[in-house]
Design a protein around this motif. Structure first.
Motif, PDB file in Angstrom:
ATOM      1  N   TYR A  95       0.851  -1.200   0.000  1.00  0.00           N
ATOM      2  CA  TYR A  95       0.000   0.000   0.000  1.00  0.00           C
ATOM      3  C   TYR A  95       0.882   1.244   0.000  1.00  0.00           C
ATOM      4  CZ  TYR A  95      -3.696   3.289   1.134  1.00  0.00           C
ATOM      5  OH  TYR A  95      -4.583   4.353   1.085  1.00  0.00           O
ATOM      6  N   THR A  96       0.532   2.215  -0.831  1.00  0.00           N
ATOM      7  CA  THR A  96       1.332   3.442  -0.939  1.00  0.00           C
ATOM      8  C   THR A  96       0.755   4.522  -0.036  1.00  0.00           C
ATOM      9  OG1 THR A  96       1.845   2.901  -3.234  1.00  0.00           O
ATOM     10  CG2 THR A  96       2.253   5.171  -2.534  1.00  0.00           C
ATOM     11  N   LEU A  97       1.528   4.907   0.955  1.00  0.00           N
ATOM     12  CA  LEU A  97       1.116   5.976   1.873  1.00  0.00           C
ATOM     13  C   LEU A  97       1.406   7.341   1.259  1.00  0.00           C
ATOM     14  CD1 LEU A  97       2.631   4.582   5.199  1.00  0.00           C
ATOM     15  CD2 LEU A  97       0.183   4.707   4.642  1.00  0.00           C
ATOM     16  N   PRO A  98       0.689   8.379   1.665  1.00  0.00           N
ATOM     17  CA  PRO A  98       1.008   9.730   1.184  1.00  0.00           C
ATOM     18  C   PRO A  98       2.396  10.145   1.671  1.00  0.00           C
ATOM     19  CG  PRO A  98      -0.619   9.816   2.955  1.00  0.00           C
ATOM     20  CD  PRO A  98      -0.464   8.375   2.584  1.00  0.00           C
ATOM     21  N   THR A  99       3.113  10.884   0.841  1.00  0.00           N
ATOM     22  CA  THR A  99       4.464  11.321   1.211  1.00  0.00           C
ATOM     23  C   THR A  99       4.500  12.783   1.652  1.00  0.00           C
ATOM     24  OG1 THR A  99       4.894  11.822  -1.120  1.00  0.00           O
ATOM     25  CG2 THR A  99       5.605   9.663  -0.319  1.00  0.00           C
ATOM     26  N   SER A 100       3.357  13.424   1.639  1.00  0.00           N
ATOM     27  CA  SER A 100       3.264  14.807   2.121  1.00  0.00           C
ATOM     28  C   SER A 100       1.980  14.961   2.928  1.00  0.00           C
ATOM     29  CB  SER A 100       3.282  15.791   0.956  1.00  0.00           C
ATOM     30  OG  SER A 100       2.217  15.522   0.063  1.00  0.00           O
ATOM     31  N   MET A 101       1.916  16.012   3.718  1.00  0.00           N
ATOM     32  CA  MET A 101       0.769  16.222   4.596  1.00  0.00           C
ATOM     33  C   MET A 101      -0.479  16.618   3.817  1.00  0.00           C
ATOM     34  SD  MET A 101       2.256  18.197   7.951  1.00  0.00           S
ATOM     35  CE  MET A 101       3.216  19.443   7.074  1.00  0.00           C
ATOM     36  N   LYS A 102      -1.633  16.281   4.386  1.00  0.00           N
ATOM     37  CA  LYS A 102      -2.905  16.765   3.846  1.00  0.00           C
ATOM     38  C   LYS A 102      -2.935  18.283   3.988  1.00  0.00           C
ATOM     39  CE  LYS A 102      -5.922  12.854   5.020  1.00  0.00           C
ATOM     40  NZ  LYS A 102      -7.131  12.489   5.796  1.00  0.00           N
ATOM     41  N   ALA A 103      -3.793  18.926   3.214  1.00  0.00           N
ATOM     42  CA  ALA A 103      -3.894  20.393   3.240  1.00  0.00           C
ATOM     43  C   ALA A 103      -4.224  20.912   4.638  1.00  0.00           C
ATOM     44  CB  ALA A 103      -4.952  20.860   2.239  1.00  0.00           C
ATOM     45  N   GLU A 104      -5.114  20.218   5.350  1.00  0.00           N
ATOM     46  CA  GLU A 104      -5.512  20.674   6.694  1.00  0.00           C
ATOM     47  C   GLU A 104      -4.337  20.614   7.676  1.00  0.00           C
ATOM     48  OE1 GLU A 104      -7.922  17.875   9.136  1.00  0.00           O
ATOM     49  OE2 GLU A 104      -8.040  16.660   7.309  1.00  0.00           O
ATOM     50  N   HIS A 105      -3.514  19.573   7.560  1.00  0.00           N
ATOM     51  CA  HIS A 105      -2.350  19.455   8.441  1.00  0.00           C
ATOM     52  C   HIS A 105      -1.266  20.474   8.085  1.00  0.00           C
ATOM     53  CE1 HIS A 105      -3.675  15.025   9.184  1.00  0.00           C
ATOM     54  NE2 HIS A 105      -4.175  15.845  10.099  1.00  0.00           N
ATOM     55  N   GLN A 106      -1.079  20.686   6.795  1.00  0.00           N
ATOM     56  CA  GLN A 106      -0.104  21.674   6.332  1.00  0.00           C
ATOM     57  C   GLN A 106      -0.502  23.071   6.819  1.00  0.00           C
ATOM     58  OE1 GLN A 106       2.843  21.014   4.333  1.00  0.00           O
ATOM     59  NE2 GLN A 106       3.250  23.070   5.126  1.00  0.00           N
ATOM     60  N   LYS A 107      -1.798  23.363   6.774  1.00  0.00           N
ATOM     61  CA  LYS A 107      -2.302  24.675   7.210  1.00  0.00           C
ATOM     62  C   LYS A 107      -2.023  24.901   8.693  1.00  0.00           C
ATOM     63  CE  LYS A 107      -6.485  27.504   7.389  1.00  0.00           C
ATOM     64  NZ  LYS A 107      -7.965  27.533   7.225  1.00  0.00           N
ATOM     65  N   LYS A 108      -2.269  23.864   9.515  1.00  0.00           N
ATOM     66  CA  LYS A 108      -2.006  23.984  10.956  1.00  0.00           C
ATOM     67  C   LYS A 108      -0.519  24.229  11.224  1.00  0.00           C
ATOM     68  CE  LYS A 108      -5.783  20.996  12.582  1.00  0.00           C
ATOM     69  NZ  LYS A 108      -6.111  19.698  13.224  1.00  0.00           N
ATOM     70  N   TYR A 109       0.316  23.484  10.492  1.00  0.00           N
ATOM     71  CA  TYR A 109       1.764  23.638  10.665  1.00  0.00           C
ATOM     72  C   TYR A 109       2.200  25.060  10.289  1.00  0.00           C
ATOM     73  CZ  TYR A 109       6.779  23.175   9.842  1.00  0.00           C
ATOM     74  OH  TYR A 109       8.143  23.372   9.861  1.00  0.00           O
ATOM     75  N   ASP A 110       1.681  25.545   9.171  1.00  0.00           N
ATOM     76  CA  ASP A 110       2.035  26.892   8.703  1.00  0.00           C
ATOM     77  C   ASP A 110       1.589  27.963   9.687  1.00  0.00           C
ATOM     78  OD1 ASP A 110       3.178  25.810   6.419  1.00  0.00           O
ATOM     79  OD2 ASP A 110       1.418  26.155   5.159  1.00  0.00           O
ATOM     80  N   GLU A 111       0.430  27.767  10.298  1.00  0.00           N
ATOM     81  CA  GLU A 111      -0.078  28.726  11.293  1.00  0.00           C
ATOM     82  C   GLU A 111       0.832  28.760  12.513  1.00  0.00           C
ATOM     83  OE1 GLU A 111      -4.068  27.561  12.219  1.00  0.00           O
ATOM     84  OE2 GLU A 111      -4.888  28.260  10.308  1.00  0.00           O
TER      85      GLU A 111
END
Length: 203
Positions: free
Chosen positions: A121-137
């Protein structure tokens, strides 16, 4: 007599030419058949490989896939935020909370990657948009404001994580992924407890 000999020679020459042409045509036909056969073998192999992958992946339910993707993305966010806290936090409370998140979630992420490799199974290699947004905040904050936001985020995120991991342990289809989820609940509950302590301290 001479005419008879010439006639025989002429006929022999024509027969010889016809044989060469026939042989050439036969060779061409053989070559084409081999090429087509090789192409079919390649297609068959590809189809078999694709079929195997599809079969293995189709054994996972939509719940399994949704959980694995969310856990991978959330795990990446926890590690990145934890590293940010180790560097940017102004209090030891927030720094130590970040260090714990980096250590535990890095280990969990590695376990999840091993599971994915085993189950094709191939997992995502980058964060979802919602997680990226929290990190950026969070990345935009400094000092005490950073510490408070980080603790708040860890409380909110771990409440959500605990619910998702419990759901997977109860409703998942793939046994090893269910076990992974179930085994991580106690760690997540410990994280929530520590995050709530930090939040109370950093008011």
């Amino acid at each position: 007599m001479k005419n008879s000999i010439l006639t025989v020679l002429a006929v022999a020459a024509m027969v010889s030419c016809n044989k060469k042409e026939t042989t050439t045509a036969d060779n061409s036909s053989d070559t084409m058949m081999m090429t087509n056969s090789d192409s079919m073998t390649t297609l068959d192999d590809s189809a078999t490989t694709a079929g195997t992958m599809g079969t293995e992946n189709s054994m996972l339910s939509s719940q399994d896939k949704m959980f694995a993707d969310a856990a991978a993305s959330g795990g990446m966010m926890e590690v990145m935020m934890g590293k940010l806290a180790e560097t940017n936090a102004s209090s030891e409370t927030a720094k130590s909370l970040g260090a714990m998140m980096v250590k535990d979630h890095t280990a969990a992420n590695e376990e999840l990657k091993k599971w994915a490799a085993t189950n094709n199974y191939t997992l995502p290699t980058s964060m979802k948009a919602e997680h990226q947004k929290k990190y950026d905040e969070l990345k935009m904050k400094k000092g005490a404001e950073f510490d408070k936001m980080y603790a708040d985020m860890m409380v909110t995120d771990h409440k959500k994580d605990i619910a998702e991991f419990k759901k997977q342990a109860a409703e998942g289809t793939e046994s090893s992924l269910k076990t992974f989820a179930g085994n991580k609940v106690s760690t997540l509950e410990h994280h929530l407890m520590e995050a709530e302590k930090a939040k109370a301290t950093l008011k």
